[in-house]
Design a protein around this motif. Structure first.
Motif, PDB file in Angstrom:
ATOM      1  N   VAL A   1      36.265  19.670   6.484  1.00 45.94           N
ATOM      2  CA  VAL A   1      36.216  18.288   7.158  1.00 45.94           C
ATOM      3  C   VAL A   1      34.961  17.786   6.834  1.00 45.94           C
ATOM      4  O   VAL A   1      33.937  18.367   7.086  1.00 45.94           O
ATOM      5  N   GLN A   2      34.869  16.635   6.253  1.00 45.29           N
ATOM      6  CA  GLN A   2      33.797  15.915   6.112  1.00 45.29           C
ATOM      7  C   GLN A   2      33.695  14.478   7.164  1.00 45.29           C
ATOM      8  O   GLN A   2      33.407  14.886   8.347  1.00 45.29           O
ATOM      9  N   CYS A   3      34.209  13.411   6.884  1.00 46.27           N
ATOM     10  CA  CYS A   3      34.222  12.318   7.853  1.00 46.27           C
ATOM     11  C   CYS A   3      35.145  12.585   8.983  1.00 46.27           C
ATOM     12  O   CYS A   3      34.954  12.149  10.176  1.00 46.27           O
ATOM     13  N   GLY A   4      36.111  13.363   8.564  1.00 41.77           N
ATOM     14  CA  GLY A   4      37.294  13.778   9.504  1.00 41.77           C
ATOM     15  C   GLY A   4      38.203  12.859   9.740  1.00 41.77           C
ATOM     16  O   GLY A   4      39.253  13.290  10.446  1.00 41.77           O
ATOM     17  N   TYR A   5      38.428  11.748   9.271  1.00 39.62           N
ATOM     18  CA  TYR A   5      39.300  10.702   9.487  1.00 39.62           C
ATOM     19  C   TYR A   5      40.661  11.269   9.215  1.00 39.62           C
ATOM     20  O   TYR A   5      41.578  10.705   9.898  1.00 39.62           O
ATOM     21  N   CYS A   6      41.059  11.820   8.010  1.00 37.42           N
ATOM     22  CA  CYS A   6      42.067  12.264   7.563  1.00 37.42           C
ATOM     23  C   CYS A   6      42.685  13.627   8.379  1.00 37.42           C
ATOM     24  O   CYS A   6      43.800  14.065   8.184  1.00 37.42           O
ATOM     25  N   ILE A   7      42.019  14.281   8.853  1.00 36.67           N
ATOM     26  CA  ILE A   7      41.917  15.489   9.490  1.00 36.67           C
ATOM     27  C   ILE A   7      43.180  15.919  10.546  1.00 36.67           C
ATOM     28  O   ILE A   7      44.225  16.714  10.199  1.00 36.67           O
ATOM     29  N   PRO A   8      43.346  14.991  11.481  1.00 38.67           N
ATOM     30  CA  PRO A   8      44.484  15.099  12.145  1.00 38.67           C
ATOM     31  C   PRO A   8      45.630  15.234  11.498  1.00 38.67           C
ATOM     32  O   PRO A   8      46.867  15.859  11.808  1.00 38.67           O
TER      33      PRO A   8
ATOM     34  N   LEU B   1      46.024  11.356   2.168  1.00 35.07           N
ATOM     35  CA  LEU B   1      45.034  11.075   1.378  1.00 35.07           C
ATOM     36  C   LEU B   1      43.484  11.498   1.975  1.00 35.07           C
ATOM     37  O   LEU B   1      43.420  11.256   3.469  1.00 35.07           O
ATOM     38  N   CYS B   2      42.694  11.862   1.288  1.00 35.29           N
ATOM     39  CA  CYS B   2      41.484  12.292   1.746  1.00 35.29           C
ATOM     40  C   CYS B   2      40.641  11.594   0.948  1.00 35.29           C
ATOM     41  O   CYS B   2      40.394  11.868  -0.240  1.00 35.29           O
ATOM     42  N   ARG B   3      39.448  10.896   1.479  1.00 32.72           N
ATOM     43  CA  ARG B   3      38.730  10.367   0.477  1.00 32.72           C
ATOM     44  C   ARG B   3      37.295  11.040   0.293  1.00 32.72           C
ATOM     45  O   ARG B   3      36.200  10.395  -0.283  1.00 32.72           O
ATOM     46  N   CYS B   4      37.181  12.115   1.329  1.00 36.29           N
ATOM     47  CA  CYS B   4      35.779  12.830   1.018  1.00 36.29           C
ATOM     48  C   CYS B   4      35.762  14.082   0.491  1.00 36.29           C
ATOM     49  O   CYS B   4      35.047  14.380  -0.363  1.00 36.29           O
ATOM     50  N   THR B   5      36.821  15.155   0.691  1.00 35.91           N
ATOM     51  CA  THR B   5      36.730  16.338   0.428  1.00 35.91           C
ATOM     52  C   THR B   5      36.986  16.657  -0.962  1.00 35.91           C
ATOM     53  O   THR B   5      36.692  18.008  -1.459  1.00 35.91           O
ATOM     54  N   GLY B   6      37.840  15.904  -1.730  1.00 36.35           N
ATOM     55  CA  GLY B   6      38.417  16.431  -3.199  1.00 36.35           C
ATOM     56  C   GLY B   6      39.486  17.397  -2.843  1.00 36.35           C
ATOM     57  O   GLY B   6      39.962  18.044  -3.791  1.00 36.35           O
TER      58      GLY B   6
HETATM   59  S1  FES Z   1      37.436  14.071   5.438  1.00 39.76           S
HETATM   60 FE1  FES Z   1      37.059  12.061   5.376  1.00 39.76          FE
HETATM   61  S2  FES Z   1      38.902  11.062   4.626  1.00 39.76           S
HETATM   62 FE2  FES Z   1      39.219  13.371   4.602  1.00 39.76          FE
END
Ligand code: FES
Ligand SMILES: Cc1cc2nc3c(=O)[nH]c(=O)nc-3n(C[C@H](O)[C@H](O)[C@H](O)COP(=O)(O)OP(=O)(O)OC[C@H]3O[C@@H](n4cnc5c(N)ncnc54)[C@H](O)[C@@H]3O)c2cc1C
Ligand code: FES
Lengths: 168, 289
Positions: A99-106, A135-140
């Motif tokens: 989890v980075q920003c968390g937006y995609c996580i739910p 889609l996730c823009r943070c974790t790769g």
């Molecule tokens: S953790 Fe930021 S979009 Fe996936």
């Protein structure tokens, strides 16, 4: 404009809502019921942040009319943990730094849950395919894939141990 | 979006509502095309008729001929054991439609009625000589899928008619199918070109008895490459013959240039993917040539 009286089953609770026919499940969850764990972004079924479970299957709440959900079981991210006890997927995401920003996580978690409910012994390729609509823009993605693999192993362990995982 | 919402609970009720509203109504299956088109303002039906409570249309019947109810999802096709062998292209086509969330709700009937030239399951159904059955107030009619598709987003469905089923025969012995898709990435992508093929060989597995080659995203509708098919029938399927079929298909398709690819690139893809799909069929049948 006409209004529909709907009885929605969400995370095991019944909610009576009065809504216009064009409103989506996402609209009702976020705006009427305050369940803002389900995120909103593309509104075209492309990004997966609005993923919820409908009768156990992962669906995009942004293109699903609330009316289509009456009488069916909806699970949102708010329904994944059991009280204070995190679901094994949630624990694995935290432990693997997925989890980075968390937006995609739910959405990721619910898509992953639907997939693991179908296939308890997944491969990494299978996981990546199952999460292709998220889609996730943070974790790769690598840590997310690692976390889902670890959660699958943990769930198999708890089932084998007779723990009887009864998450919704 | 502003409309009246209806939830027919039986086929007859859906057909009656369809007839009552005609052009002003739209059936809603998975909504993966319709809801998005409505939100973009491309279509604005005054009545939306959700089909999710209509029983019986989500079944795959596979005794003798195969019948796909119009509400069968791509996920159900992907997981149907009857489609693991010679009909494998159905699985290959269904499993590249969007991601799991899309395939869990999106239906084969919706793919057909939406009539996008880039649809992925339609070309496979065309190689199987599928027919579609529509039900309206005047009764049922069954048409060849090829004639049903009349233009981009256009079909021979009459206003208010319900698509109920898609049917095709099982394949004779020594047959196989294959589906290939080229997109800009591997998942969640509209086809730049897609190709489906079906081959039936003679019992000695030396000559081609029947061939179907269909192309997506290179013409106003999913199309059959008839010149390429004719170049195969009656002949031993050497690599040269398969390559020739690729060249003919590239010649007879009518691609346009758009945001996804140029017409020239699409032709090159057709020329490459057609022989590749045919080789795959040939390998799956095994023996001969
Ligand atoms: S953790 Fe930021 S979009 Fe996936
Ligand atoms: C993110 C995303 C990715 C996608 N990727 C692909 C892809 O890779 N390949 C691909 O081929 N498609 C793709 N699609 C398009 C779409 O998912 C498919 O075309 C799907 O099969 C449509 O089915 P549906 O049940 O959702 O149709 P709906 O949207 O419910 O309906 C589509 C049309 O058919 C009509 N209709 C539906 N059922 C009937 C019936 N029984 N009788 C009469 N009319 C009917 C509706 O009125 C509407 O006009 C994608 C869509 C999205 C949003
Ligand atoms: S908001 Fe639903 S998929 Fe992007």
């Amino acid at each position: 404009m006409s209004r529909l009286a709907l009885s929605l089953r969400i995370n095991g609770e019944t909610h009576e809502v009065l809504t216009a026919p064009h409103r989506t499940l996402l609209d009702v969850l976020r705006d009427d019921l305050g369940l803002t764990g389900t995120k909103e972004n593309c509104l075209e079924a492309e990004c997966g942040v609005c993923t919820v479970l409908l009768d156990g299957r992962a669906v995009n709440a942004c293109i699903l009319l609330a009316a289509q959900c009456a009488g069916r079981e909806v699970v949102t991210i708010e329904g994944l943990a059991r009280g204070a006890e995190l679901h094994p997927l949630q624990r694995a995401f935290v432990e693997h730094g997925a989890v980075q920003c968390g937006y995609c996580i739910p959405g990721m978690l619910l898509a992953a849950k639907a997939y693991l409910d179908e296939d308890g012994a997944p491969t990494e390729d299978g996981i990546r395919e199952a999460l292709a609509g998220n889609l996730c823009r943070c974790t790769g993605y690598q840590k997310i894939a690692d976390a889902v693999l670890a959660a699958a192993a943990a769930l198999r362990g708890s089932r084998a141990g007779g723990g009887g995982c009864t998450h919704p | 979006m502003s409309f009246e919402y209806h939830e027919p609970a039986a086929v007859a009720e859906a057909v009656a509502l369809g007839a009552r509203f005609g052009e002003a109504g739209r059936f809603l299956a998975g909504g993966t095309d319709l809801i998005i088109q409505m939100r973009r303002g491309k279509v604005a039906p005054r009545h939306v008729l959700s089909l999710h409570r209509v029983p019986g249309l989500d079944r795959i019947e596979a005794n003798g001929a195969i019948t796909l109810g119009a509400l069968v999802t791509h996920r159900a096709v992907e997981r149907c054991a009857d489609f693991q062998g010679p009909l494998g292209a159905l699985v290959e086509g269904a499993r590249v439609v969007g991601g799991h969330q899309i395939r869990n709700v999106a239906t084969v009937g919706g793919n057909v009625v939406n009539a996008s030239p880039a649809a992925d399951v339609v070309p496979v159904l065309l190689t199987l000589d599928a027919t579609v059955t529509c039900l309206g107030p005047d009764g049922e009619r069954t048409l060849p899928l090829e004639g049903f598709l009349t233009g981009p987003g256009q079909t021979a469905r009459r206003p208010g008619e319900l698509l109920t089923a898609i049917r095709f025969e099982r394949l004779p012995p020594a047959s196989a199918t294959a589906f290939l898709k080229a997109g800009r990435r591997r998942a969640m992508e509209i086809s730049v070109v897609c190709v489906a093929a079906r081959l039936t060989l003679d019992p000695a597995r030396e000559r081609c008895l029947a061939a179907r080659i269909t192309l997506g995203a290179v013409a106003p509708t999913t199309m059959r490459a008839r010149a390429a098919e004719r170049a195969l029938e009656g002949r031993p399927l050497t690599d040269d013959v398969l390559r020739e079929a690729g060249r003919l298909a590239a010649g007879e398709c009518r691609p346009i240039s758009d945001v996804r690819a140029s017409a020239r690139y699409r032709r090159l893809l057709v020329e490459t993917l057609v022989p590749r799909a045919l080789r795959r069929c040939r390998e799956r049948i095994g023996g001969g040539a």
